[in-house]
Design a protein around this motif. Sequence first.
Motif, PDB file in Angstrom:
ATOM      1  N   UNK A  39       0.866  -1.170   0.000  1.00 25.13           N
ATOM      2  CA  UNK A  39       0.000   0.000   0.000  1.00 25.13           C
ATOM      3  C   UNK A  39       0.902   1.218   0.000  1.00 25.13           C
ATOM      4  N   UNK A  40       0.835   2.003  -1.093  1.00 25.50           N
ATOM      5  CA  UNK A  40       1.626   3.220  -1.227  1.00 25.50           C
ATOM      6  C   UNK A  40       0.711   4.401  -0.951  1.00 25.50           C
ATOM      7  N   UNK A  41       0.996   5.141   0.096  1.00 26.34           N
ATOM      8  CA  UNK A  41       0.182   6.293   0.472  1.00 26.34           C
ATOM      9  C   UNK A  41       0.944   7.557   0.104  1.00 26.34           C
ATOM     10  N   UNK A  42       0.323   8.398  -0.721  1.00 21.75           N
ATOM     11  CA  UNK A  42       0.980   9.616  -1.173  1.00 21.75           C
ATOM     12  C   UNK A  42       0.145  10.823  -0.775  1.00 21.75           C
ATOM     13  N   UNK A  43       0.819  11.866  -0.309  1.00 20.71           N
ATOM     14  CA  UNK A  43       0.130  13.075   0.143  1.00 20.71           C
ATOM     15  C   UNK A  43       0.758  14.281  -0.531  1.00 20.71           C
ATOM     16  N   UNK A  44       0.156  14.723  -1.624  1.00 26.08           N
ATOM     17  CA  UNK A  44       0.577  15.947  -2.312  1.00 26.08           C
ATOM     18  C   UNK A  44      -0.589  16.405  -3.174  1.00 26.08           C
ATOM     19  N   UNK A  45      -0.960  17.692  -3.113  1.00 20.36           N
ATOM     20  CA  UNK A  45      -2.150  18.142  -3.838  1.00 20.36           C
ATOM     21  C   UNK A  45      -1.996  18.216  -5.353  1.00 20.36           C
ATOM     22  N   UNK A  46      -0.758  18.199  -5.863  1.00 17.13           N
ATOM     23  CA  UNK A  46      -0.531  18.348  -7.302  1.00 17.13           C
ATOM     24  C   UNK A  46      -0.153  17.004  -7.917  1.00 17.13           C
ATOM     25  N   UNK A  47      -1.003  16.437  -8.769  1.00 20.50           N
ATOM     26  CA  UNK A  47      -0.691  15.127  -9.360  1.00 20.50           C
ATOM     27  C   UNK A  47       0.521  15.160 -10.280  1.00 20.50           C
TER      28      UNK A  47
ATOM     29  N   UNK B 233       0.605  -3.710  -6.003  1.00 19.34           N
ATOM     30  CA  UNK B 233       0.563  -2.503  -5.193  1.00 19.34           C
ATOM     31  C   UNK B 233      -0.784  -1.810  -5.369  1.00 19.34           C
ATOM     32  N   UNK B 234      -1.100  -0.946  -4.421  1.00 18.87           N
ATOM     33  CA  UNK B 234      -2.230  -0.021  -4.500  1.00 18.87           C
ATOM     34  C   UNK B 234      -1.715   1.349  -4.084  1.00 18.87           C
ATOM     35  N   UNK B 235      -2.065   2.383  -4.856  1.00 18.22           N
ATOM     36  CA  UNK B 235      -1.688   3.741  -4.483  1.00 18.22           C
ATOM     37  C   UNK B 235      -2.897   4.450  -3.878  1.00 18.22           C
ATOM     38  N   UNK B 236      -2.734   4.919  -2.664  1.00 16.34           N
ATOM     39  CA  UNK B 236      -3.768   5.686  -1.987  1.00 16.34           C
ATOM     40  C   UNK B 236      -3.388   7.159  -2.050  1.00 16.34           C
ATOM     41  N   UNK B 237      -4.055   7.909  -2.913  1.00 19.66           N
ATOM     42  CA  UNK B 237      -3.828   9.345  -3.054  1.00 19.66           C
ATOM     43  C   UNK B 237      -4.798  10.053  -2.110  1.00 19.66           C
TER      44      UNK B 237
ATOM     45  N   UNK C 269      -5.280  13.057  -1.236  1.00 19.40           N
ATOM     46  CA  UNK C 269      -5.933  14.276  -1.721  1.00 19.40           C
ATOM     47  C   UNK C 269      -7.112  13.937  -2.616  1.00 19.40           C
ATOM     48  N   UNK C 270      -6.894  13.087  -3.604  1.00 23.99           N
ATOM     49  CA  UNK C 270      -7.951  12.710  -4.549  1.00 23.99           C
ATOM     50  C   UNK C 270      -9.085  11.982  -3.827  1.00 23.99           C
ATOM     51  N   UNK C 271      -8.730  11.137  -2.884  1.00 21.00           N
ATOM     52  CA  UNK C 271      -9.740  10.361  -2.173  1.00 21.00           C
ATOM     53  C   UNK C 271     -10.512  11.197  -1.156  1.00 21.00           C
ATOM     54  N   UNK C 272     -10.016  12.376  -0.845  1.00 21.34           N
ATOM     55  CA  UNK C 272     -10.727  13.264   0.066  1.00 21.34           C
ATOM     56  C   UNK C 272     -10.737  12.788   1.509  1.00 21.34           C
ATOM     57  N   UNK C 273      -9.667  12.119   1.935  1.00 23.25           N
ATOM     58  CA  UNK C 273      -9.630  11.674   3.329  1.00 23.25           C
ATOM     59  C   UNK C 273      -9.648  12.875   4.268  1.00 23.25           C
TER      60      UNK C 273
ATOM     61  N   UNK D 230       3.376  16.250   5.687  1.00 24.61           N
ATOM     62  CA  UNK D 230       2.233  17.164   5.558  1.00 24.61           C
ATOM     63  C   UNK D 230       1.119  16.828   6.543  1.00 24.61           C
ATOM     64  N   UNK D 231       0.329  17.830   6.892  1.00 22.68           N
ATOM     65  CA  UNK D 231      -0.760  17.631   7.842  1.00 22.68           C
ATOM     66  C   UNK D 231      -1.752  16.578   7.394  1.00 22.68           C
ATOM     67  N   UNK D 232      -1.990  16.469   6.079  1.00 16.25           N
ATOM     68  CA  UNK D 232      -2.922  15.471   5.562  1.00 16.25           C
ATOM     69  C   UNK D 232      -2.456  14.062   5.907  1.00 16.25           C
ATOM     70  N   UNK D 233      -1.179  13.796   5.719  1.00 18.57           N
ATOM     71  CA  UNK D 233      -0.646  12.467   6.016  1.00 18.57           C
ATOM     72  C   UNK D 233      -0.574  12.229   7.520  1.00 18.57           C
ATOM     73  N   UNK D 234      -0.165  13.252   8.263  1.00 13.81           N
ATOM     74  CA  UNK D 234      -0.120  13.091   9.724  1.00 13.81           C
ATOM     75  C   UNK D 234      -1.511  12.848  10.275  1.00 13.81           C
TER      76      UNK D 234
END
Length: 206
Positions: free
Chosen positions: A4-12, A36-40, A42-46, A93-97
């Motif tokens: 599971x790859x978790x990425x946190x950045x607003x710009x694709x 693998x699975x990429x969890x974006x 920002x896009x997913x709106x977590x 970033x705060x989103x990932x934290x």
Amino acid sequence: MHALIVVAHPDPRSLTHGVAAHLAEGITLADGGHSFEIADLTVEGFDPRFSAADIALHLRNEAVPADVAAEQARLDRADALVLVYPVYWWSMPGLLKGWIDRVFTNGWAYDDRSDAGLVKLLGRLPVHLVGLGGADAGTYTRRGYFGAMKTQIDHGIFDYCGAPVVTSELLLETGEDHATAHLEAARAIGRRLFDTSERHEATDAA
């Protein structure tokens, strides 16, 4: 094996997303037919906000919120967790934290009871940290940022839960073509992600 790859950045189009994609490519190039699975996030709106419901869950007074349960299920399906993120103010970033704050809950990531003490529950989940910094290695060394980030993230979060940190990589500015070097490094990290010898070395070092 599944990552599971978790990425946190607003710009694709960011280098952070490029690093995540090249790391994923490396996983597919490795021997063994890994996935693998990429969890974006920002896009997913977590929603990273730690609310009253999260406090109640921590105190074991409420059920797990649906969005948190979904993230925990993804992690339960994974054989490795990869976090790819830009360094903001010498941390993630705060989103990932906020994702960690809400998802790595008492009772799932660790079990903290007054009568039994702390039990670490994520010993089965190897973690790979890939941060992208906007300064050079000399700045990190002079200011002690390498050690500070390891204390905050590697030890403060993942060791508390028992999850072994196998990769702890900071991709820093090294010259005009550092982006190409970062993408190549990411692919190499992906190729060795499920290398059992590296995993054993990380566990022994911990």
